[in-house]
Design an enzyme around this catalytic site. Structure first.
Site, PDB file in Angstrom:
ATOM      1  N   TYR A 155     107.117  39.164  44.902  1.00 31.89           N
ATOM      2  CA  TYR A 155     106.368  40.234  45.393  1.00 31.89           C
ATOM      3  C   TYR A 155     105.264  40.730  44.229  1.00 31.89           C
ATOM      4  O   TYR A 155     104.114  40.721  44.515  1.00 31.89           O
ATOM      5  CB  TYR A 155     107.175  41.583  45.602  1.00 31.89           C
ATOM      6  CG  TYR A 155     106.192  42.667  46.273  1.00 31.89           C
ATOM      7  CD1 TYR A 155     105.828  42.745  47.406  1.00 31.89           C
ATOM      8  CD2 TYR A 155     105.774  43.830  45.382  1.00 31.89           C
ATOM      9  CE1 TYR A 155     105.061  43.904  48.158  1.00 31.89           C
ATOM     10  CE2 TYR A 155     104.987  44.803  46.046  1.00 31.89           C
ATOM     11  CZ  TYR A 155     104.794  44.823  46.945  1.00 31.89           C
ATOM     12  OH  TYR A 155     103.924  45.860  47.752  1.00 31.89           O
ATOM     13  N   LYS A 159     101.139  39.939  44.498  1.00 32.19           N
ATOM     14  CA  LYS A 159     100.251  41.253  44.206  1.00 32.19           C
ATOM     15  C   LYS A 159      99.424  40.859  43.001  1.00 32.19           C
ATOM     16  O   LYS A 159      98.132  41.450  43.126  1.00 32.19           O
ATOM     17  CB  LYS A 159     100.939  42.587  44.123  1.00 32.19           C
ATOM     18  CG  LYS A 159     101.778  42.826  45.657  1.00 32.19           C
ATOM     19  CD  LYS A 159     100.601  42.774  46.628  1.00 32.19           C
ATOM     20  CE  LYS A 159     101.438  43.580  48.175  1.00 32.19           C
ATOM     21  NZ  LYS A 159     100.484  43.521  48.972  1.00 32.19           N
TER      22      LYS A 159
HETATM   23  N1  LIG Z   1     104.608  51.515  50.863  1.00 36.97           N
HETATM   24  C1  LIG Z   1     104.305  51.318  49.333  1.00 36.97           C
HETATM   25  O1  LIG Z   1     105.041  51.900  48.555  1.00 36.97           O
HETATM   26  C2  LIG Z   1     103.284  50.226  48.977  1.00 36.97           C
HETATM   27  C3  LIG Z   1     102.954  50.296  47.476  1.00 36.97           C
HETATM   28  C4  LIG Z   1     102.284  49.462  47.128  1.00 36.97           C
HETATM   29  C5  LIG Z   1     101.556  48.403  48.048  1.00 36.97           C
HETATM   30  N2  LIG Z   1     101.975  48.448  49.397  1.00 36.97           N
HETATM   31  C6  LIG Z   1     101.377  47.585  50.330  1.00 36.97           C
HETATM   32  O2  LIG Z   1     100.504  48.054  51.100  1.00 36.97           O
HETATM   33  C7  LIG Z   1     100.402  47.168  52.402  1.00 36.97           C
HETATM   34  C8  LIG Z   1     100.891  48.055  53.631  1.00 36.97           C
HETATM   35  O3  LIG Z   1     102.483  48.578  53.279  1.00 36.97           O
HETATM   36  P1  LIG Z   1     103.072  49.538  54.247  1.00 36.97           P
HETATM   37  O4  LIG Z   1     104.100  50.107  53.156  1.00 36.97           O
HETATM   38  O5  LIG Z   1     102.092  50.312  55.120  1.00 36.97           O
HETATM   39  O6  LIG Z   1     104.128  48.266  55.025  1.00 36.97           O
HETATM   40  P2  LIG Z   1     104.584  48.505  56.492  1.00 36.97           P
HETATM   41  O7  LIG Z   1     105.816  47.592  56.509  1.00 36.97           O
HETATM   42  O8  LIG Z   1     104.747  49.978  56.817  1.00 36.97           O
HETATM   43  O9  LIG Z   1     103.620  47.811  57.522  1.00 36.97           O
HETATM   44  C9  LIG Z   1     103.231  46.622  57.135  1.00 36.97           C
HETATM   45  C10 LIG Z   1     102.718  45.926  58.507  1.00 36.97           C
HETATM   46  O10 LIG Z   1     102.416  44.708  58.342  1.00 36.97           O
HETATM   47  C11 LIG Z   1     102.798  43.869  59.672  1.00 36.97           C
HETATM   48  N3  LIG Z   1     103.123  42.405  58.933  1.00 36.97           N
HETATM   49  C12 LIG Z   1     103.968  42.054  58.274  1.00 36.97           C
HETATM   50  N4  LIG Z   1     103.978  40.603  58.160  1.00 36.97           N
HETATM   51  C13 LIG Z   1     102.574  40.274  58.779  1.00 36.97           C
HETATM   52  C14 LIG Z   1     102.079  39.154  59.269  1.00 36.97           C
HETATM   53  N5  LIG Z   1     102.520  37.824  58.880  1.00 36.97           N
HETATM   54  N6  LIG Z   1     100.867  39.301  59.992  1.00 36.97           N
HETATM   55  C15 LIG Z   1     100.697  40.293  60.450  1.00 36.97           C
HETATM   56  N7  LIG Z   1     101.065  41.608  60.144  1.00 36.97           N
HETATM   57  C16 LIG Z   1     102.281  41.534  59.488  1.00 36.97           C
HETATM   58  C17 LIG Z   1     104.105  44.593  59.629  1.00 36.97           C
HETATM   59  O11 LIG Z   1     104.713  44.292  61.188  1.00 36.97           O
HETATM   60  C18 LIG Z   1     103.936  46.189  59.690  1.00 36.97           C
HETATM   61  O12 LIG Z   1     103.397  46.707  60.901  1.00 36.97           O
HETATM   62  C19 LIG Z   1     101.393  45.962  52.195  1.00 36.97           C
HETATM   63  O13 LIG Z   1     100.450  44.959  51.734  1.00 36.97           O
HETATM   64  C20 LIG Z   1     102.277  46.402  50.878  1.00 36.97           C
HETATM   65  O14 LIG Z   1     102.631  45.161  50.084  1.00 36.97           O
HETATM   66  C21 LIG Z   1     102.791  49.220  49.765  1.00 36.97           C
END
Ligand SMILES: NC(=O)c1ccc[n+]([C@@H]2O[C@H](COP(=O)([O-])OP(=O)(O)OC[C@H]3O[C@@H](n4cnc5c(N)ncnc54)[C@H](O)[C@@H]3O)[C@@H](O)[C@H]2O)c1
Length: 257
Positions: A155, A159
């Site tokens: 991860y 990132k």
């Molecule tokens: N939630 C956190 O604390 C956090 C912190 C930093 C960064 N992020 C990043 O933010 C972004 C959104 O995360 P989130 O927390 O909303 O996650 P989430 O799991 O709620 O949503 C992610 C979505 O991406 C979809 N997805 C996964 N693989 C896929 C693929 N191969 N093709 C198309 N869609 C796909 C999933 O089905 C899901 O609907 C991500 O890139 C995550 O790494 C999240």
């Protein structure tokens, strides 16, 4: 405040968390939005939950698959004739696996979705944006794009890579009208973050958050508002930057766990 009337936006990972919030924010500002997710049921739920569902439509695609990514972008261009903004938001967490423990399959999958995915989606929209002479791309990285400990080896590496991808795309396309920027969220209350609490290596986020200035989770809507700023004309001078939205996590820079 950026108005998106007449603009076409693609949001990946639109079936959940930040992606779902982005779809709502862009539609509220007048955009037509393609809500793309690998999970079509969740993408449909996102669209059906909108006050104005006719402004958006759900699109099934796997961003890590070159054919699927290209087909999805082609479908959007066929439907609406243009793409003004791509939000490369889809991402997956790893199991907080350390380098000697992570399986090759887990490593490959995390890199494929989190890093290759944004590249493939960018590659698919760039020819259309070049034709338009204008476009914007927002890549979602993380505080894990700057520091370790928020995820496992795969991860964190993915990132960090997203930030490099943004910078390189800016170098290649900025002068041709395409602005590319990175959002780096901290702990945000989404299903991904909650699922990240369940493995044997999972950090205790609730306790960690109490050590940092904001002392709370970020809400997906706060990320969506930042995306709406970066994707529109108010941010016309903003190219190749990393926008950290983490409640002071990186600034405070102490061992969170
Ligand atoms: N939630 C956190 O604390 C956090 C912190 C930093 C960064 N992020 C990043 O933010 C972004 C959104 O995360 P989130 O927390 O909303 O996650 P989430 O799991 O709620 O949503 C992610 C979505 O991406 C979809 N997805 C996964 N693989 C896929 C693929 N191969 N093709 C198309 N869609 C796909 C999933 O089905 C899901 O609907 C991500 O890139 C995550 O790494 C999240």
């Amino acid at each position: 405040m950026n108005d998106y009337s007449g603009r076409v936006v693609i949001v990946t990972g639109a079936g959940s968390g930040m992606g779902r919030a982005m779809v709502g924010e862009f539609v509220a500002r007048g955009a037509n939005v393609a809500a793309l997710d690998i999970n079509i049921k969740n993408a449909v739920d996102t669209v059906e939950g909108l006050a104005n569902p006719s402004m958006a439509y759900a699109l099934q695609a796997d961003v890590s698959d070159p054919h699927s990514a290209q087909k999805a972008v082609n479908a959007v261009i066929e439907r609406w004739g243009r793409v003004d903004l791509l939000c490369n938001n889809a991402g997956i967490l790893d199991g907080h696996s350390t380098a000697h423990e992570v399986s090759i399959e887990e490593w490959n999958r995390v890199i494929a979705v989190n890093l290759t995915g944004p590249f493939l989606m960018a590659r698919a929209v760039i020819p259309q944006m070049l034709k338009q002479g204008k476009g914007a791309i927002i890549n979602t990285s993380s505080t894990s794009g700057f520091s370790a400990a928020g995820g496992g080896t795969a991860y964190t590496a993915s990132k960090h890579g997203v930030i490099g991808l943004t910078r390189q795309l800016t170098f290649e396309y900025g002068a041709r009208g395409i602005r590319v920027n990175t959002i780096c969220p901290g702990a945000t209350a989404t299903p991904l973050a909650m699922a990240g609490q369940t493995t044997e290596h999972s950090p205790d986020m609730e306790a960690a958050l109490q050590k940092f200035p904001a002392r709370r989770w970020c809400q997906p809507a706060e990320i969506a508002k930042l995306a709406a700023y970066l994707g529109g004309d108010d941010a016309d001078f903003v190219h190749g930057s990393e926008y950290v939205i983490d409640g002071g996590w990186l600034a405070a820079a102490r061992d969170p766990f």
